[in-house]
Motif scaffolding. Sequence first.
Motif, mmCIF file in Angstrom:
data_model
loop_
_atom_site.group_PDB
_atom_site.id
_atom_site.type_symbol
_atom_site.label_atom_id
_atom_site.label_comp_id
_atom_site.label_asym_id
_atom_site.label_seq_id
_atom_site.Cartn_x
_atom_site.Cartn_y
_atom_site.Cartn_z
ATOM 1 N N SER A 1 0.831 -1.206 0.000
ATOM 2 C CA SER A 1 0.000 0.000 0.000
ATOM 3 C C SER A 1 0.862 1.251 0.000
ATOM 4 C CB SER A 1 -0.926 -0.005 1.217
ATOM 5 O OG SER A 1 -0.159 -0.029 2.411
ATOM 6 N N HIS A 19 -0.129 7.526 -1.399
ATOM 7 C CA HIS A 19 -0.626 8.001 -2.698
ATOM 8 C C HIS A 19 0.344 7.498 -3.755
ATOM 9 C CE1 HIS A 19 2.163 11.216 -1.428
ATOM 10 N NE2 HIS A 19 2.507 11.225 -2.707
ATOM 11 N N SER A 60 -2.478 10.267 -7.210
ATOM 12 C CA SER A 60 -3.773 9.738 -6.770
ATOM 13 C C SER A 60 -4.311 10.604 -5.637
ATOM 14 C CB SER A 60 -3.644 8.278 -6.326
ATOM 15 O OG SER A 60 -2.891 8.186 -5.133
ATOM 16 N N ASP A 61 -5.641 10.692 -5.546
ATOM 17 C CA ASP A 61 -6.245 11.522 -4.503
ATOM 18 C C ASP A 61 -6.607 10.713 -3.258
ATOM 19 O OD1 ASP A 61 -8.456 10.126 -5.341
ATOM 20 O OD2 ASP A 61 -9.681 11.881 -5.790
ATOM 21 N N SER A 62 -6.097 9.479 -3.171
ATOM 22 C CA SER A 62 -6.346 8.645 -1.998
ATOM 23 C C SER A 62 -5.202 7.642 -1.860
ATOM 24 C CB SER A 62 -7.678 7.899 -2.149
ATOM 25 O OG SER A 62 -7.552 6.803 -3.036
ATOM 26 N N VAL A 94 -3.563 3.959 -2.003
ATOM 27 C CA VAL A 94 -3.774 2.922 -3.018
ATOM 28 C C VAL A 94 -3.207 1.590 -2.545
ATOM 29 C CG1 VAL A 94 -3.655 4.630 -4.890
ATOM 30 C CG2 VAL A 94 -1.610 3.324 -4.298
ATOM 31 N N ASP A 145 -7.469 2.396 -6.134
ATOM 32 C CA ASP A 145 -7.557 3.468 -5.140
ATOM 33 C C ASP A 145 -8.780 3.276 -4.242
ATOM 34 O OD1 ASP A 145 -9.790 4.419 -6.567
ATOM 35 O OD2 ASP A 145 -8.635 5.984 -7.583
ATOM 36 N N CYS A 146 -9.020 4.214 -3.351
ATOM 37 C CA CYS A 146 -10.129 4.110 -2.408
ATOM 38 C C CYS A 146 -11.494 4.297 -3.069
ATOM 39 C CB CYS A 146 -9.949 5.120 -1.271
ATOM 40 S SG CYS A 146 -8.587 4.694 -0.159
#
Length: 162
Positions: A54, A57, A79-81, A83, A110-111
């Motif tokens: 994980s 981002h 990425s905005d979350s 991953v 991603d989330c």
Amino acid sequence: MEGITLADRIQAVLDKESSRIVGRFMKDVDLFGGIKEVCKRFDLEAAQFQCIGSLSHATYVQLEKTSEGVLQYSKKIISDSPVELLSGTGFVGLGSDGELDVHFHGMFVDCHQQISGGHFLDGENPVAITIEFILFPLKDIELKRGNDLYSNLPVFQFSMKE
């Protein structure tokens, strides 16, 4: 957490029979920085590796075509979350400056349950929980960045060590 070094956040062991190195990176270790640190620890200048885990981002680029049909990389995508790295693979070699260099591609979810991936960027992919990896040392191979004959982009050139 004060006083904990990068080395304290990396577990890596050598399986002498197979000459493979396995381990994990802990929270906040940069993916590329961790790989380079393990290579330094085991005196490697060339290796192939795989990993899962994980990231807080993902920072990467993807191929795109210009209006003239020329291939180039996109602008940096972040990425905005966090991953989950579903599959990651790459090579370690030497850059044109003689320092360790990593070429890594990964696929992640991603989330928002969106799957994506691409060519990840150095120094911009911190571990969220853990990254587990395996390194395959290439003892007799030299990987060194050099310009590609066709694209003029810096890519690894493969040769036998002298």
